[in-house]
Motif scaffolding. Sequence first.
Motif, PDB file in Angstrom:
ATOM      1  N   TRP A  27       0.837  -1.198   0.000  1.00  0.00           N
ATOM      2  CA  TRP A  27       0.000   0.000   0.000  1.00  0.00           C
ATOM      3  C   TRP A  27       0.872   1.249   0.000  1.00  0.00           C
ATOM      4  O   TRP A  27       1.959   1.241   0.576  1.00  0.00           O
ATOM      5  N   ASN A  31      -2.689   5.358   2.003  1.00  0.00           N
ATOM      6  CA  ASN A  31      -3.864   4.580   1.607  1.00  0.00           C
ATOM      7  C   ASN A  31      -4.056   3.290   2.390  1.00  0.00           C
ATOM      8  O   ASN A  31      -4.935   2.499   2.067  1.00  0.00           O
ATOM      9  N   GLN A 128      -7.590  -7.826   4.448  1.00  0.00           N
ATOM     10  CA  GLN A 128      -7.389  -6.626   3.630  1.00  0.00           C
ATOM     11  C   GLN A 128      -6.095  -6.736   2.831  1.00  0.00           C
ATOM     12  O   GLN A 128      -6.065  -6.447   1.624  1.00  0.00           O
ATOM     13  N   ASP A 129      -5.040  -7.167   3.481  1.00  0.00           N
ATOM     14  CA  ASP A 129      -3.751  -7.301   2.801  1.00  0.00           C
ATOM     15  C   ASP A 129      -3.791  -8.407   1.751  1.00  0.00           C
ATOM     16  O   ASP A 129      -3.230  -8.257   0.658  1.00  0.00           O
ATOM     17  N   GLN A 131      -6.448  -9.534   0.080  1.00  0.00           N
ATOM     18  CA  GLN A 131      -7.241  -9.101  -1.062  1.00  0.00           C
ATOM     19  C   GLN A 131      -6.469  -8.106  -1.924  1.00  0.00           C
ATOM     20  O   GLN A 131      -6.490  -8.177  -3.160  1.00  0.00           O
ATOM     21  N   ARG A 132      -5.761  -7.201  -1.289  1.00  0.00           N
ATOM     22  CA  ARG A 132      -4.948  -6.248  -2.035  1.00  0.00           C
ATOM     23  C   ARG A 132      -3.850  -6.975  -2.823  1.00  0.00           C
ATOM     24  O   ARG A 132      -3.556  -6.623  -3.970  1.00  0.00           O
ATOM     25  N   ARG A 135      -5.094  -8.743  -5.965  1.00  0.00           N
ATOM     26  CA  ARG A 135      -5.398  -7.707  -6.951  1.00  0.00           C
ATOM     27  C   ARG A 135      -4.117  -7.132  -7.555  1.00  0.00           C
ATOM     28  O   ARG A 135      -4.049  -6.859  -8.759  1.00  0.00           O
ATOM     29  N   TYR A 136      -3.100  -6.964  -6.740  1.00  0.00           N
ATOM     30  CA  TYR A 136      -1.810  -6.453  -7.203  1.00  0.00           C
ATOM     31  C   TYR A 136      -1.227  -7.390  -8.264  1.00  0.00           C
ATOM     32  O   TYR A 136      -0.709  -6.937  -9.298  1.00  0.00           O
ATOM     33  N   SER A 173     -15.607  -7.022  -0.324  1.00  0.00           N
ATOM     34  CA  SER A 173     -14.310  -6.357  -0.253  1.00  0.00           C
ATOM     35  C   SER A 173     -14.175  -5.781   1.148  1.00  0.00           C
ATOM     36  O   SER A 173     -15.083  -5.123   1.648  1.00  0.00           O
ATOM     37  N   TYR A 175     -12.170  -3.504   2.186  1.00  0.00           N
ATOM     38  CA  TYR A 175     -11.726  -2.102   2.240  1.00  0.00           C
ATOM     39  C   TYR A 175     -12.255  -1.373   1.019  1.00  0.00           C
ATOM     40  O   TYR A 175     -12.597  -1.987   0.003  1.00  0.00           O
ATOM     41  N   LYS A 178      -8.868   2.013  -3.450  1.00  0.00           N
ATOM     42  CA  LYS A 178      -7.885   3.085  -3.307  1.00  0.00           C
ATOM     43  C   LYS A 178      -7.373   3.586  -4.658  1.00  0.00           C
ATOM     44  O   LYS A 178      -7.037   4.757  -4.805  1.00  0.00           O
ATOM     45  N   ASP A 182      -7.476  -1.870  -7.300  1.00  0.00           N
ATOM     46  CA  ASP A 182      -8.626  -2.413  -6.584  1.00  0.00           C
ATOM     47  C   ASP A 182      -9.835  -2.678  -7.478  1.00  0.00           C
ATOM     48  O   ASP A 182     -10.900  -3.075  -6.983  1.00  0.00           O
TER      49      ASP A 182
END
Length: 309
Positions: A27, A31, A128-129, A131-132, A135-136, A173, A175, A178, A182
């Motif tokens: 992140w 954010n 949260q991490d 899912q991010r 996506r990354y 989701s 979060y 951002k 996402d």
Amino acid sequence: MKRLILVCLYPLLVCCNVLAQQPSPLWQEENIPNYQNNSAKEVVVERDIISIQNVQSATIEVYLPSNKNANSMAVLILPGGGYNSVSYDWEGTDYAKWFNSQGIAAFVLKYRMPQAESVLTSHKAPIQDAQRAIRYIRHNALKFNVDKNKVGVIGSSAGGHLASTLATHFTSSYYQAKDAIDNENVRPDFLMLIYPIVSMKNGVTHQGSRNKLLGKQPSFELIQRFSNETRVTENTPPTFIIHSGNDKAVPVENSIRMYQALVKHQVEATLHVFPDGGHGYGLGLSKSEAPNWTGLASKWLQSLSANNF
């Protein structure tokens, strides 16, 4: 002569620096969701593995196979550690190197600990991490030479709980978006669980991990929500599970309940239960009684690629 040697070595040094992999922040600082400023520091415990405690901010480390060996698959790796630490090499980078040998791009996540001083709501930070992170990977699929529709997840022990959360909570989701990353899908295309915690229910869960994630007196609703065997649907991804019957830390019932739920919902699932091995054997190389699960995993991944991709 010395000057000539230095000149000859310089391109090699530059090349090595370019190829070196460094963990990247997941992140941008402004954010990070579910975050508050604090002065706490991460701690690397001096053991025979790299164990990182009190993780305050998430990073992702990239391991890529050679282009000639790559098969366009990718996997997000979630090490265990009881939601108290991250067994970073033991169940992280060691796995990544093995996946590379299978032609699979691998991404090791150092995720935030639920009880870190930077975290506002404990149970949200790890997912949260995760899912991010997936996506990354998908957002950078072209850069990493992977197919964004062939991205799976593997988790061991508490990392297995986080992996199964990612695979069963993808309709929500955790979060607010951002940036463009996402916009990507959070559902893994396959799921691999190694001696996993799956349930948060009494008598089945690993109590220490539950205390860290949900608190010592969680509500019934929170226990149900993160008992991931209750979250399985027909859309849960194909799953590979390894466990040992004599696991004294995480009861094998976690894996059995998950498998039963997968079968009930007609999800492609493979479960291997071994009589010996205990808990926390990583790739299974450190003790003779540990199961040789990588051979089984290799065949499963080949079958998965042939039949599902």
